[in-house]
Design a protein around this motif. Structure first.
Motif, PDB file in Angstrom:
ATOM      1  N   ALA A 126      32.520  38.844  79.098  1.00 51.68           N
ATOM      2  CA  ALA A 126      33.163  38.197  77.955  1.00 51.68           C
ATOM      3  C   ALA A 126      32.183  37.272  77.239  1.00 51.68           C
ATOM      4  O   ALA A 126      31.240  36.758  77.843  1.00 51.68           O
ATOM      5  CB  ALA A 126      34.365  37.401  78.423  1.00 51.68           C
ATOM      6  N   ASN A 127      32.418  37.076  75.959  1.00 54.54           N
ATOM      7  CA  ASN A 127      31.617  36.161  75.158  1.00 54.54           C
ATOM      8  C   ASN A 127      31.840  34.736  75.662  1.00 54.54           C
ATOM      9  O   ASN A 127      32.964  34.270  75.771  1.00 54.54           O
ATOM     10  CB  ASN A 127      32.017  36.285  73.686  1.00 54.54           C
ATOM     11  N   VAL A 128      30.766  34.047  75.953  1.00 53.19           N
ATOM     12  CA  VAL A 128      30.835  32.657  76.385  1.00 53.19           C
ATOM     13  C   VAL A 128      30.317  31.789  75.244  1.00 53.19           C
ATOM     14  O   VAL A 128      29.179  31.963  74.786  1.00 53.19           O
ATOM     15  CB  VAL A 128      29.998  32.426  77.667  1.00 53.19           C
ATOM     16  N   LYS A 129      31.162  30.872  74.786  1.00 50.95           N
ATOM     17  CA  LYS A 129      30.781  29.984  73.690  1.00 50.95           C
ATOM     18  C   LYS A 129      30.449  28.607  74.233  1.00 50.95           C
ATOM     19  O   LYS A 129      31.156  28.084  75.093  1.00 50.95           O
ATOM     20  CB  LYS A 129      31.930  29.861  72.685  1.00 50.95           C
ATOM     21  N   THR A 130      29.354  28.048  73.716  1.00 47.34           N
ATOM     22  CA  THR A 130      28.919  26.717  74.098  1.00 47.34           C
ATOM     23  C   THR A 130      28.782  25.884  72.831  1.00 47.34           C
ATOM     24  O   THR A 130      28.118  26.320  71.882  1.00 47.34           O
ATOM     25  CB  THR A 130      27.554  26.770  74.813  1.00 47.34           C
ATOM     26  N   VAL A 131      29.385  24.706  72.804  1.00 49.37           N
ATOM     27  CA  VAL A 131      29.269  23.836  71.631  1.00 49.37           C
ATOM     28  C   VAL A 131      27.854  23.265  71.595  1.00 49.37           C
ATOM     29  O   VAL A 131      27.420  22.584  72.522  1.00 49.37           O
ATOM     30  CB  VAL A 131      30.318  22.707  71.664  1.00 49.37           C
TER      31      VAL A 131
END
Length: 120
Positions: free
Chosen positions: A2-7
């Motif tokens: 899955a796509n992992v988003k990091t701010v």
């Protein structure tokens, strides 16, 4: 996977004319675009601008045809007014960078750049 988003960054530019703000959220993503490659996504005023290898390659080609190193993404930017705007750029070089410039009626232009996790 899955796509992992990091701010990567989150900031705001206030407009003292009407007490509003333009908010910016910048995320690093592990899977963007048709090839599920790492990239950067900028969210501002409900607009998602995705810097992923396929589209960045097209933007870089257009910039090189025009002979410029700072390519304004005209179709993604909000530039209806001279005194308030949101401008998105692709900055060519090594490393490639995403740039956003935000200006409200009462502020100076606020510009930030983010390195892209790939080369084209």
């Amino acid at each position: 996977m899955a796509n992992v988003k990091t701010v990567l960054d989150q900031w705001s530019v206030k407009d003292l004319e009407d007490n509003s703000s333009i908010n910016v959220l910048v995320e690093g993503c592990t899977e963007l675009g048709n090839n599920a490659q790492p990239g950067v996504q900028i969210i501002c005023m409900g607009q998602y601008v995705t810097y992923e290898p396929n589209i960045v390659e097209q933007w870089a080609y257009k910039a090189s045809k025009q002979g410029i190193s700072d390519y304004l993404l005209e179709d993604k930017s909000w530039t209806y007014h001279e005194d308030q705007y949101v401008k998105y750029f692709l900055v060519l070089g090594s490393p490639l960078k995403a740039r956003i410039t935000v200006k409200t009626r009462s502020s100076k232009p606020n510009t930030k750049e983010y390195e892209l996790p790939f080369d084209v």
